[in-house]
Scaffold this motif. Structure first.
Motif, PDB file in Angstrom:
ATOM      1  N   ALA A  78       0.843  -1.202   0.000  1.00 57.85           N
ATOM      2  CA  ALA A  78       0.000   0.000   0.000  1.00 57.85           C
ATOM      3  C   ALA A  78       0.874   1.246   0.000  1.00 57.85           C
ATOM      4  CB  ALA A  78      -0.930  -0.005   1.208  1.00 57.85           C
ATOM      5  N   ARG A  79       0.469   2.231  -0.788  1.00 58.65           N
ATOM      6  CA  ARG A  79       1.213   3.491  -0.858  1.00 58.65           C
ATOM      7  C   ARG A  79       0.821   4.393   0.312  1.00 58.65           C
ATOM      8  NH1 ARG A  79      -0.468   4.913  -6.721  1.00 58.65           N
ATOM      9  NH2 ARG A  79      -0.850   2.763  -7.219  1.00 58.65           N
ATOM     10  N   GLU A  80       1.638   5.401   0.521  1.00 55.83           N
ATOM     11  CA  GLU A  80       1.358   6.380   1.585  1.00 55.83           C
ATOM     12  C   GLU A  80      -0.025   6.999   1.390  1.00 55.83           C
ATOM     13  OE1 GLU A  80       2.969   7.678   4.341  1.00 55.83           O
ATOM     14  OE2 GLU A  80       4.333   5.973   4.119  1.00 55.83           O
ATOM     15  N   GLY A  81      -0.798   7.081   2.421  1.00 53.97           N
ATOM     16  CA  GLY A  81      -2.107   7.703   2.376  1.00 53.97           C
ATOM     17  C   GLY A  81      -3.183   6.844   1.727  1.00 53.97           C
ATOM     18  N   GLU A  82      -2.863   5.605   1.413  1.00 50.54           N
ATOM     19  CA  GLU A  82      -3.814   4.718   0.736  1.00 50.54           C
ATOM     20  C   GLU A  82      -4.305   3.624   1.676  1.00 50.54           C
ATOM     21  OE1 GLU A  82      -3.103   2.051  -2.834  1.00 50.54           O
ATOM     22  OE2 GLU A  82      -3.004   4.023  -3.742  1.00 50.54           O
ATOM     23  N   GLU A  83      -4.330   3.912   2.952  1.00 53.51           N
ATOM     24  CA  GLU A  83      -4.729   2.932   3.944  1.00 53.51           C
ATOM     25  C   GLU A  83      -6.229   2.676   3.882  1.00 53.51           C
ATOM     26  OE1 GLU A  83      -4.000   2.832   8.549  1.00 53.51           O
ATOM     27  OE2 GLU A  83      -2.238   3.577   7.469  1.00 53.51           O
ATOM     28  N   ARG A  84      -6.615   1.408   3.930  1.00 59.06           N
ATOM     29  CA  ARG A  84      -8.027   1.031   3.902  1.00 59.06           C
ATOM     30  C   ARG A  84      -8.401   0.475   5.266  1.00 59.06           C
ATOM     31  NH1 ARG A  84      -8.533  -3.046  -0.919  1.00 59.06           N
ATOM     32  NH2 ARG A  84     -10.660  -3.090  -0.186  1.00 59.06           N
ATOM     33  N   LYS A  85      -9.616   0.755   5.683  1.00 58.80           N
ATOM     34  CA  LYS A  85     -10.108   0.221   6.952  1.00 58.80           C
ATOM     35  C   LYS A  85     -11.214  -0.767   6.631  1.00 58.80           C
ATOM     36  CE  LYS A  85      -8.773   4.202   9.550  1.00 58.80           C
ATOM     37  NZ  LYS A  85      -9.015   5.085  10.639  1.00 58.80           N
ATOM     38  N   LEU A  86     -10.826  -2.016   6.476  1.00 62.93           N
ATOM     39  CA  LEU A  86     -11.771  -3.067   6.123  1.00 62.93           C
ATOM     40  C   LEU A  86     -12.494  -3.555   7.375  1.00 62.93           C
ATOM     41  CD1 LEU A  86      -9.599  -5.179   3.657  1.00 62.93           C
ATOM     42  CD2 LEU A  86     -11.462  -3.641   3.077  1.00 62.93           C
ATOM     43  N   LEU A  87     -13.792  -3.686   7.283  1.00 60.91           N
ATOM     44  CA  LEU A  87     -14.564  -4.277   8.366  1.00 60.91           C
ATOM     45  C   LEU A  87     -14.535  -5.793   8.266  1.00 60.91           C
ATOM     46  CD1 LEU A  87     -17.630  -1.874   8.337  1.00 60.91           C
ATOM     47  CD2 LEU A  87     -15.611  -1.811   9.817  1.00 60.91           C
ATOM     48  N   TYR A  88     -14.459  -6.282   7.041  1.00 64.96           N
ATOM     49  CA  TYR A  88     -14.355  -7.726   6.796  1.00 64.96           C
ATOM     50  C   TYR A  88     -13.548  -7.920   5.518  1.00 64.96           C
ATOM     51  CZ  TYR A  88     -15.534 -12.477   5.458  1.00 64.96           C
ATOM     52  OH  TYR A  88     -15.448 -13.792   5.095  1.00 64.96           O
ATOM     53  N   SER A  89     -12.606  -8.844   5.526  1.00 63.34           N
ATOM     54  CA  SER A  89     -11.782  -9.109   4.345  1.00 63.34           C
ATOM     55  C   SER A  89     -11.997 -10.552   3.910  1.00 63.34           C
ATOM     56  CB  SER A  89     -10.303  -8.870   4.667  1.00 63.34           C
ATOM     57  OG  SER A  89      -9.525  -9.167   3.538  1.00 63.34           O
ATOM     58  N   GLY A  90     -12.763 -10.745   2.846  1.00 63.23           N
ATOM     59  CA  GLY A  90     -13.057 -12.084   2.347  1.00 63.23           C
ATOM     60  C   GLY A  90     -12.393 -12.383   1.012  1.00 63.23           C
ATOM     61  N   ILE A  91     -11.818 -11.362   0.374  1.00 59.69           N
ATOM     62  CA  ILE A  91     -11.140 -11.563  -0.903  1.00 59.69           C
ATOM     63  C   ILE A  91      -9.680 -11.891  -0.610  1.00 59.69           C
ATOM     64  CG2 ILE A  91     -10.467 -10.506  -3.089  1.00 59.69           C
ATOM     65  CD1 ILE A  91     -12.923  -8.689  -2.808  1.00 59.69           C
ATOM     66  N   ALA A  92      -9.279 -13.092  -0.990  1.00 58.55           N
ATOM     67  CA  ALA A  92      -7.911 -13.533  -0.728  1.00 58.55           C
ATOM     68  C   ALA A  92      -6.963 -12.842  -1.704  1.00 58.55           C
ATOM     69  CB  ALA A  92      -7.803 -15.041  -0.871  1.00 58.55           C
ATOM     70  N   THR A  93      -6.025 -12.098  -1.179  1.00 59.51           N
ATOM     71  CA  THR A  93      -5.032 -11.431  -2.020  1.00 59.51           C
ATOM     72  C   THR A  93      -3.620 -11.786  -1.559  1.00 59.51           C
ATOM     73  OG1 THR A  93      -5.193  -9.468  -0.623  1.00 59.51           O
ATOM     74  CG2 THR A  93      -6.526  -9.491  -2.633  1.00 59.51           C
ATOM     75  N   ARG A  94      -3.480 -12.968  -1.003  1.00 55.91           N
ATOM     76  CA  ARG A  94      -2.152 -13.378  -0.557  1.00 55.91           C
ATOM     77  C   ARG A  94      -1.307 -13.770  -1.771  1.00 55.91           C
ATOM     78  NH1 ARG A  94      -5.730 -17.550   1.007  1.00 55.91           N
ATOM     79  NH2 ARG A  94      -5.266 -19.568   0.066  1.00 55.91           N
ATOM     80  N   ALA A  95      -0.012 -13.760  -1.572  1.00 51.16           N
ATOM     81  CA  ALA A  95       0.904 -14.123  -2.649  1.00 51.16           C
ATOM     82  C   ALA A  95       0.687 -15.585  -3.020  1.00 51.16           C
ATOM     83  CB  ALA A  95       2.339 -13.893  -2.202  1.00 51.16           C
ATOM     84  N   PHE A  96       0.922 -15.894  -4.288  1.00 52.30           N
ATOM     85  CA  PHE A  96       0.740 -17.268  -4.742  1.00 52.30           C
ATOM     86  C   PHE A  96       1.769 -17.613  -5.806  1.00 52.30           C
ATOM     87  CE2 PHE A  96      -1.777 -14.844  -7.744  1.00 52.30           C
ATOM     88  CZ  PHE A  96      -1.460 -15.419  -8.962  1.00 52.30           C
ATOM     89  N   GLU A  97       1.921 -18.908  -6.005  1.00 58.21           N
ATOM     90  CA  GLU A  97       2.723 -19.421  -7.115  1.00 58.21           C
ATOM     91  C   GLU A  97       2.078 -20.719  -7.580  1.00 58.21           C
ATOM     92  OE1 GLU A  97       7.251 -20.345  -8.501  1.00 58.21           O
ATOM     93  OE2 GLU A  97       6.812 -20.480  -6.365  1.00 58.21           O
ATOM     94  N   ARG A  98       1.773 -20.778  -8.858  1.00 59.84           N
ATOM     95  CA  ARG A  98       1.216 -21.980  -9.486  1.00 59.84           C
ATOM     96  C   ARG A  98       2.186 -22.435 -10.555  1.00 59.84           C
ATOM     97  NH1 ARG A  98      -2.749 -25.427  -7.873  1.00 59.84           N
ATOM     98  NH2 ARG A  98      -4.466 -24.272  -7.027  1.00 59.84           N
ATOM     99  N   ARG A  99       2.467 -23.731 -10.568  1.00 56.73           N
ATOM    100  CA  ARG A  99       3.359 -24.295 -11.589  1.00 56.73           C
ATOM    101  C   ARG A  99       2.612 -25.360 -12.370  1.00 56.73           C
ATOM    102  NH1 ARG A  99       8.765 -23.333 -11.261  1.00 56.73           N
ATOM    103  NH2 ARG A  99       9.404 -22.076  -9.484  1.00 56.73           N
ATOM    104  N   PHE A 100       2.823 -25.357 -13.683  1.00 54.14           N
ATOM    105  CA  PHE A 100       2.210 -26.335 -14.570  1.00 54.14           C
ATOM    106  C   PHE A 100       3.312 -26.995 -15.397  1.00 54.14           C
ATOM    107  CE2 PHE A 100      -0.961 -23.085 -13.789  1.00 54.14           C
ATOM    108  CZ  PHE A 100      -2.081 -23.824 -13.473  1.00 54.14           C
ATOM    109  N   GLN A 101       3.329 -28.299 -15.389  1.00 54.08           N
ATOM    110  CA  GLN A 101       4.274 -29.061 -16.202  1.00 54.08           C
ATOM    111  C   GLN A 101       3.718 -29.116 -17.621  1.00 54.08           C
ATOM    112  OE1 GLN A 101       7.026 -30.430 -14.626  1.00 54.08           O
ATOM    113  NE2 GLN A 101       7.886 -31.041 -16.589  1.00 54.08           N
ATOM    114  N   LEU A 102       4.485 -28.653 -18.589  1.00 49.54           N
ATOM    115  CA  LEU A 102       4.042 -28.639 -19.980  1.00 49.54           C
ATOM    116  C   LEU A 102       4.640 -29.807 -20.739  1.00 49.54           C
ATOM    117  CD1 LEU A 102       4.438 -24.839 -20.812  1.00 49.54           C
ATOM    118  CD2 LEU A 102       2.402 -26.037 -20.009  1.00 49.54           C
ATOM    119  N   ALA A 103       3.885 -30.351 -21.667  1.00 52.65           N
ATOM    120  CA  ALA A 103       4.380 -31.430 -22.512  1.00 52.65           C
ATOM    121  C   ALA A 103       5.386 -30.866 -23.513  1.00 52.65           C
ATOM    122  CB  ALA A 103       3.216 -32.092 -23.256  1.00 52.65           C
TER     123      ALA A 103
END
Length: 153
Positions: A78-103
């Motif tokens: 989050a940038r300066e001054g862009e703070e959000r005050k969430l009452l409930y956070s249901g949208i997952a925005t955590r870091a992820f990595e997906r790997r797919f083996q290609l033929a």
């Protein structure tokens, strides 16, 4: 969650598919975030669709190398001054990595992000030298077999 299917009879009657069966047996323990679909669009055209709600294009990295496709997502801090005050956070925005083996001979054709869905189009392009060739007995030139019709090579 462990896969309860016994692959032993199939292991005995196949050669060279050990890695596939190992993958199928261990696939139940993989993390399920973010969810994805894999579809066959045409004979040599496939599409991977990944639900990446809340991520922007610059927060997703797609890397294709040899027979591996890796998709990673990291939310920008989050940038300066862009703070959000969430009452409930249901949208997952955590870091992820997906790997797919290609033929072999599968390449990434394009990638698009729209409506929270990342779509990656894959194309299988088998080189002409790797396609099956039928050799006629007594003929010095091989005949290329393509879709059931013969052509002179």
């Amino acid at each position: 969650m462990r896969n309860s299917f016994d692959w032993t009879p199939y292991r005995r009657s196949t050669v060279g598919f050990d890695r596939l069966f190992d993958f199928l047996e261990s696939s139940g323990s993989a993390e399920n975030y973010p969810p994805f679909d894999i579809e066959k669009v045409a004979d040599d055209h496939f599409r991977i669709t990944i639900a990446v709600a809340g991520f922007k294009e610059d927060e997703i990295d797609i890397t294709a190398q040899q027979n591996m496709l890796a998709i990673t997502g990291r939310k920008a801090p989050a940038r300066e001054g862009e703070e959000r005050k969430l009452l409930y956070s249901g949208i997952a925005t955590r870091a992820f990595e997906r790997r797919f083996q290609l033929a072999d001979f599968v390449r990434v054709d394009r990638a698009d992000l729209a409506d929270g869905l990342l779509t990656i189009d894959l194309v299988r392009e088998v080189p002409e030298a790797m396609k099956p060739h039928k050799i006629a007995i007594g003929d010095s030139k091989p005949t290329l077999v393509e879709n059931g019709s013969k052509q002179a090579a």
